[in-house]
Design an enzyme around this catalytic site. Structure first.
Site, PDB file in Angstrom:
ATOM      1  N   LYS A  57       6.572  -0.293  -3.385  1.00 31.26           N
ATOM      2  CA  LYS A  57       6.644  -1.452  -2.473  1.00 31.26           C
ATOM      3  C   LYS A  57       7.753  -2.374  -2.963  1.00 31.26           C
ATOM      4  O   LYS A  57       7.885  -2.604  -4.174  1.00 31.26           O
ATOM      5  CB  LYS A  57       5.283  -2.174  -2.474  1.00 31.26           C
ATOM      6  CG  LYS A  57       5.156  -3.295  -1.448  1.00 31.26           C
ATOM      7  CD  LYS A  57       3.734  -3.848  -1.457  1.00 31.26           C
ATOM      8  CE  LYS A  57       3.520  -4.963  -0.450  1.00 31.26           C
ATOM      9  NZ  LYS A  57       2.138  -5.486  -0.451  1.00 31.26           N
TER      10      LYS A  57
ATOM     11  N   SER B 194      -0.065  -5.859   4.088  1.00 26.55           N
ATOM     12  CA  SER B 194       1.375  -5.972   3.970  1.00 26.55           C
ATOM     13  C   SER B 194       2.063  -4.728   3.417  1.00 26.55           C
ATOM     14  O   SER B 194       3.260  -4.570   3.592  1.00 26.55           O
ATOM     15  CB  SER B 194       1.732  -7.165   3.082  1.00 26.55           C
ATOM     16  OG  SER B 194       1.309  -6.947   1.744  1.00 26.55           O
TER      17      SER B 194
ATOM     18  N   SER C  59      -4.125  -5.875   1.495  1.00 27.40           N
ATOM     19  CA  SER C  59      -2.784  -5.352   1.791  1.00 27.40           C
ATOM     20  C   SER C  59      -2.533  -3.916   1.360  1.00 27.40           C
ATOM     21  O   SER C  59      -1.511  -3.345   1.710  1.00 27.40           O
ATOM     22  CB  SER C  59      -1.716  -6.246   1.152  1.00 27.40           C
ATOM     23  OG  SER C  59      -1.507  -7.375   1.953  1.00 27.40           O
TER      24      SER C  59
END
Lengths: 475, 95
Positions: A71, A147, A171
């Site tokens: 990420k 997210s 997330s």
């Protein structure tokens, strides 16, 4: 197809000499070339560097030669770490490795590809990325969740073997649920946060998104452990999270919170979770209805505490030391204000404003301290329930993945959908999302996730129950 | 409490220079969110201790031992303006 394989498959294939790490990196690169133009899971990738690492990979190591997507809010030395924000785009290359990157490298893994996210991890749809919107690989008109939407979409779309995400209010778990993959949030303090760009420090945890529960446990084995660079990192021994993972659920007491199942659930989600409950009961688990009476206060509590912490954490983005500095500067104040105005997107600004408001003079006690007290009540709810049961099962998200753009201009509606995932962050407990069926919507089969939550530091129980369900589901 | 939201005051505190359009867009959205979080006021929390963290982890200082830190060169590469081994900023103190 090598891109569809699990970490466990790769380890076996490497040891037998069926294929090499370079073969895997090349296959992933090809599938990214072919499919990521539509899915948009990645912000960037350095194939040459990954191939070089693959050529030197020591496959005898725990994750030897296994490519992992990262990420883009985790620092990898020499690479951009954009947080999907214009504030860091182009201007910033990480001067150091996050602790978990050093751990991955020491375990032989190959970081490959930087996954898209909601800007600074603020959002549940990956629509708030300032680069591009990631699409759900199961239906390109829908969100992948967020997210960690890029991380979930690349694993779900077979553009990665596994990925790392971060989970502040769901997330990792919510996008895993929407993309049909496994997503695990470890107990708070298990995994170092050093080098993860902070959103809400008391809630953030890094964790894996994978194609199987066993893979998630294997990755957690590498990620977990004390780090002197993170003062909230626990000084405790890290167990082997794969141990006992196949022991099943016979004799386990599993709680089902009535507040979750009585809530406003999509019928297919309710049905999928209920059939998982029945299947686990058939396997010998004792199912107990439990109550988490403060559930309805989770969203308001979270949307005070998380923005408050975010407004404080994001004050470091001031245009002084790194990232965007506005050219429209007359003095220090205009440098701060203009650099931040130019660099941040709408959702980040909204949360900074909300956080600043609840921390401001006159409101601090009424909002921030009050929310911290309600957090205590929410934690006590779990403590009481876990005196009776070994684990809790619940939905991850009230609905399957929604259409892109559906909640535009209505942030509260978006926040309310976080209802089932937020509590684990507020209470610091481990939780996982594991695939448990699909909903037929508009001719597409949209994945549904089952959430397993365990007592604080009982991460192994969570893996064990999730694996038991996974084995039943795969049959 | 949401009626009291003075967005320009909050933006100033947050060091955000909002455009007029942003202020107009955010104000009703924030008022709606604040009305929602106001629901906590119905809970009686007297006698309840606040939790800043989920686990009893407090700032634990490391041993004060010298170690390798980031080099000035690596920081120079990411600083917006860097002169004489220092980050350069606009004048802070009036002459």
């Amino acid at each position: 197809m090598l891109n569809t394989k699990t970490i466990t498959d790769l380890k076996e294939g490497y040891s037998k000499g069926d294929f090499t790490p370079a073969d895997v990196v090349k296959t992933l690169d090809k599938s990214i070339e072919e499919k990521d133009g539509e899915i948009n899971a990645f912000i960037s990738r350095d194939t040459e560097q990954a191939l070089e690492a693959a050529s030197k990979a020591d496959t005898s190591l725990p994750l030897g030669g296994v490519p992992i997507a990262i990420k883009d809010n985790i620092n990898v030395i020499g690479e951009p770490c954009t947080c999907a924000s214009q504030f860091l785009k182009g201007a910033y290359k990480a001067p150091y490795n996050a602790t978990i990157i050093n751990k991955l490298l020491a375990a032989g893994a190959i970081p490959f590809g930087r996954a898209n996210l909601d800007e600074f991890a603020m959002g549940s749809s990956t629509e708030n990325s300032s680069f591009h919107k990631t699409k759900n690989p199961h239906d390109l008109s829908r969100i992948p969740g967020g997210s960690s939407g890029g991380s979930a979409a690349c694993v779900g779309g077979d553009l990665a073997i596994a990925a790392l995400g971060s989970d502040t209010g769901g997330s990792i778990r919510q996008p895993a649920s929407h993309c049909g993959v496994v997503g695990f949030k470890p107990s708070y303090g298990r995994v170092s946060r050093y080098g993860l760009v902070a959103f809400a420090s008391s809630l953030d945890q890094i964790g894996p998104l994978t194609k199987s529960v066993t893979d998630a446990a294997l990755l957690t084995n590498v990620l977990a452990g004390h780090d002197p660079m993170d003062s909230t990192s626990l000084k405790i021994e890290t167990p082997d999270f794969t141990q006992g993972i196949n022991d099943g659920v016979a004799g386990k007491k599993i709680g089902v919170p009535k507040e979750y199942m009585d809530g406003d659930l999509h019928p297919a989600v309710k049905e999928a979770v209920q059939s998982a409950i029945k299947a686990l009961e058939k396997e010998g688990a004792e199912i107990v209805e439990v109550s988490l009476p403060h559930t309805k206060y989770c969203v308001p509590t979270y949307y005070i505490l998380a923005p408050a912490e975010a407004s404080s954490n994001l004050s470091r983005f001031d245009g002084v030391r790194y990232g965007n500095r506005s050219t429209d500067v007359t003095d220090v104040l205009s440098m701060y204000e203009n650099s931040r105005e130019e660099g941040f997107g709408s959702e980040v600004k909204r949360r900074i404003l909300l956080g600043t408001y609840v921390l401001s003079s006159g409101y601090y006690d009424a909002y921030y301290i009050k929310a911290q007290k309600v957090r205590t009540l929410i934690m006590q709810d779990f403590t009481k329930v876990f005196q009776v049961v070994d684990a809790i099962i619940a939905p991850v998200s009230p609905d399957p993945a929604r259409k892109i753009g559906e909640n535009d201009g209505d942030p509260l509606k978006e926040y309310l959908a976080d209802i089932f995932t937020i509590a684990a962050n507020l209470a610091g407990i481990p939780a996982i999302s594991v695939p448990c069926g699909t909903a037929s919507v508009d001719g597409k089969e949209l994945p549904i996730g089952l959430q397993v939550l365990g007592p604080y530091l009982e991460d192994q129980t969570v893996f064990q129950v999730a694996r038991a369900w996974e084995a039943l589901y795969q049959d | 409490m949401s009626d009291n939201l003075d967005i320009s005051h909050v933006a100033r505190l947050a060091r955000l220079k909002l455009s007029e359009e942003e202020a107009a867009e955010f104000t009703p959205q924030l008022q709606t969110i604040i009305s929602h979080i106001d629901s906590l006021s119905e809970l009686d929390v007297s006698g309840v201790e606040p939790s800043a963290h989920s686990s009893p982890v407090f700032a634990i200082p490391r041993l004060d031992e010298p170690g390798v830190s980031l080099s000035q060169e690596s920081l120079e590469q990411i600083a917006p303006a860097f002169t004489q081994e220092q980050v350069r900023v606009p004048r802070v103190v009036e002459s």
